[in-house]
Design an enzyme around this catalytic site. Structure first.
Site, PDB file in Angstrom:
ATOM      1  N   GLU A   1     -44.878 -32.897  44.747  1.00  0.00           N
ATOM      2  CA  GLU A   1     -45.147 -33.495  43.438  1.00  0.00           C
ATOM      3  C   GLU A   1     -43.932 -34.295  42.993  1.00  0.00           C
ATOM      4  O   GLU A   1     -42.818 -33.773  42.925  1.00  0.00           O
ATOM      5  CB  GLU A   1     -45.473 -32.426  42.405  1.00  0.00           C
ATOM      6  CG  GLU A   1     -45.836 -33.009  41.047  1.00  0.00           C
ATOM      7  CD  GLU A   1     -46.390 -31.977  40.082  1.00  0.00           C
ATOM      8  OE1 GLU A   1     -47.285 -32.332  39.303  1.00  0.00           O
ATOM      9  OE2 GLU A   1     -45.916 -30.822  40.111  1.00  0.00           O
TER      10      GLU A   1
ATOM     11  N   VAL B   1     -41.412 -33.572  37.802  1.00  0.00           N
ATOM     12  CA  VAL B   1     -41.534 -32.141  37.479  1.00  0.00           C
ATOM     13  C   VAL B   1     -41.495 -31.903  35.975  1.00  0.00           C
ATOM     14  O   VAL B   1     -42.187 -31.013  35.466  1.00  0.00           O
ATOM     15  CB  VAL B   1     -40.417 -31.339  38.171  1.00  0.00           C
ATOM     16  CG1 VAL B   1     -40.473 -29.867  37.776  1.00  0.00           C
ATOM     17  CG2 VAL B   1     -40.512 -31.480  39.686  1.00  0.00           C
TER      18      VAL B   1
ATOM     19  N   SER C   1     -46.819 -28.171  35.427  1.00  0.00           N
ATOM     20  CA  SER C   1     -47.727 -28.371  36.553  1.00  0.00           C
ATOM     21  C   SER C   1     -47.269 -27.578  37.772  1.00  0.00           C
ATOM     22  O   SER C   1     -48.081 -27.111  38.569  1.00  0.00           O
ATOM     23  CB  SER C   1     -47.859 -29.858  36.892  1.00  0.00           C
ATOM     24  OG  SER C   1     -46.611 -30.424  37.243  1.00  0.00           O
TER      25      SER C   1
ATOM     26  N   GLN D   1     -37.202 -42.766  41.862  1.00  0.00           N
ATOM     27  CA  GLN D   1     -38.181 -43.526  42.622  1.00  0.00           C
ATOM     28  C   GLN D   1     -37.817 -45.002  42.773  1.00  0.00           C
ATOM     29  O   GLN D   1     -38.387 -45.690  43.625  1.00  0.00           O
ATOM     30  CB  GLN D   1     -39.564 -43.418  41.979  1.00  0.00           C
ATOM     31  CG  GLN D   1     -40.236 -42.071  42.193  1.00  0.00           C
ATOM     32  CD  GLN D   1     -41.592 -42.002  41.503  1.00  0.00           C
ATOM     33  OE1 GLN D   1     -41.666 -41.700  40.311  1.00  0.00           O
ATOM     34  NE2 GLN D   1     -42.652 -42.280  42.238  1.00  0.00           N
TER      35      GLN D   1
ATOM     36  N   ASP E   1     -46.604 -38.168  39.926  1.00  0.00           N
ATOM     37  CA  ASP E   1     -46.603 -38.081  38.466  1.00  0.00           C
ATOM     38  C   ASP E   1     -45.183 -38.371  37.978  1.00  0.00           C
ATOM     39  O   ASP E   1     -44.684 -37.731  37.070  1.00  0.00           O
ATOM     40  CB  ASP E   1     -47.058 -36.679  38.029  1.00  0.00           C
ATOM     41  CG  ASP E   1     -47.220 -36.549  36.519  1.00  0.00           C
ATOM     42  OD1 ASP E   1     -47.342 -37.583  35.833  1.00  0.00           O
ATOM     43  OD2 ASP E   1     -47.213 -35.404  36.014  1.00  0.00           O
TER      44      ASP E   1
ATOM     45  N   HIS F   1     -44.150 -43.591  36.766  1.00  0.00           N
ATOM     46  CA  HIS F   1     -45.344 -44.359  36.357  1.00  0.00           C
ATOM     47  C   HIS F   1     -45.110 -45.866  36.376  1.00  0.00           C
ATOM     48  O   HIS F   1     -45.947 -46.626  35.879  1.00  0.00           O
ATOM     49  CB  HIS F   1     -45.852 -43.943  34.969  1.00  0.00           C
ATOM     50  CG  HIS F   1     -45.941 -42.470  34.761  1.00  0.00           C
ATOM     51  ND1 HIS F   1     -46.376 -41.604  35.738  1.00  0.00           N
ATOM     52  CD2 HIS F   1     -45.655 -41.697  33.678  1.00  0.00           C
ATOM     53  CE1 HIS F   1     -46.349 -40.361  35.264  1.00  0.00           C
ATOM     54  NE2 HIS F   1     -45.911 -40.395  34.027  1.00  0.00           N
TER      55      HIS F   1
END
Length: 263
Positions: A63, A66, A71, A107, A133, A136
């Site tokens: 994922e 965080v 989640s 990212q 997630d 974005h």
């Protein structure tokens, strides 16, 4: 990062058999409480559970993003035998416990993407689900896909890109980065994977069309080799869901089109 409103060891043992909606509400993750992503996740999770149980020895999920860990709580309860890899720009150093590993990831930095991929590969676990997630930002979502879909995700696994709503934003920003996109913008994540639909149907393209599609996806920053590994693309409300080709799917690759004279 590890803040947890309830201890993992004390949770009801029936949680792994409960639907994502129920466990997500207990974990108070906005994946369920706001976005309603359980509507799209549940069928693929059911499929993965059936597949992983019989074919994958060391399953894991990755994922990106965080945040407060809600989640993570949900995923660890739903899949207690899977290893959880969580990445976040707010994780300053690698943290590991028996069932999870948290890694630093920006990212927007290719070297961070490569480092995370290398760390997971070194663990020799089989990642069957990747969830983006993270920031974005569409360009980040594309770069992450180019790295993790071909390099980390197992054949037959699923890759979910959440919160694609930012591709429709024309104002403001997010995490200090501007969001100047909007409907039809060439960098929109949605537009990128609209273009990818033609790659899924590669068999039916003549050479001229293939060249055009290859040029288009390249302009959008997508790696054609990665796209050629997609079995299916689904668009849900605020998300894109990709399934990687399994051995069964690959058996239908590379055929000569039986109606090529009509192309």
């Amino acid at each position: 990062i590890f803040s947890n409103p309830f201890k993992l060891s004390e949770m009801d043992a029936t949680l792994p058999t409960l639907p994502m909606k129920t466990v997500g509400e207990l974990a108070e993750t906005d994946k369920v409480t706001h976005h309603g992503y359980h509507r799209f996740y549940q069928p693929l999770l059911d499929d993965l559970q059936a597949t992983v149980g019989s074919k994958v020895e060391r399953p894991a999920l990755l994922e990106l993003g965080v945040a407060e860990g809600n989640s993570m709580i949900m995923w660890r309860h739903m899949f207690p035998t899977w290893h959880y890899y969580g990445c976040d720009i707010g994780v300053l150093r690698t943290q590991t416990d028996e069932g999870s590993t948290l890694l630093h990831l920006d990212q927007g930095r290719p070297e961070d993407l490569s480092a995370v991929a290398a760390a997971i590969q070194a663990d020799c676990r089989q990642v069957v689900l990747v969830i983006d997630d993270g920031s974005h930002i569409p360009e980040h979502q594309v770069a992450s896909f180019n790295t993790f879909f071909p390099e980390i995700l197992q054949e037959g696994g699923s890759y979910v890109i959440e919160d694609v709503e930012t591709s429709y934003w024309t104002k403001g920003g997010l995490y200090g980065l501007p969001t100047r996109y909007g409907y039809g913008h060439p960098s929109s994540l949605v537009e990128c994977f609209k273009a990818a639909l033609d790659v899924v149907n590669w068999e039916f393209l003549n050479e001229e069309s293939r060249a055009k599609v290859a040029a288009l996806v390249s302009e959008k920053g997508l790696e054609l080799a990665a796209l050629r590994q997609i079995a299916t693309i689904a668009f849900g409300q605020n998300c894109v869901i990709l399934k990687k080709k399994s051995a069964v799917d690959q058996a239908f690759d590379g055929r000569e089109y039986r109606f090529k004279d009509r192309l």
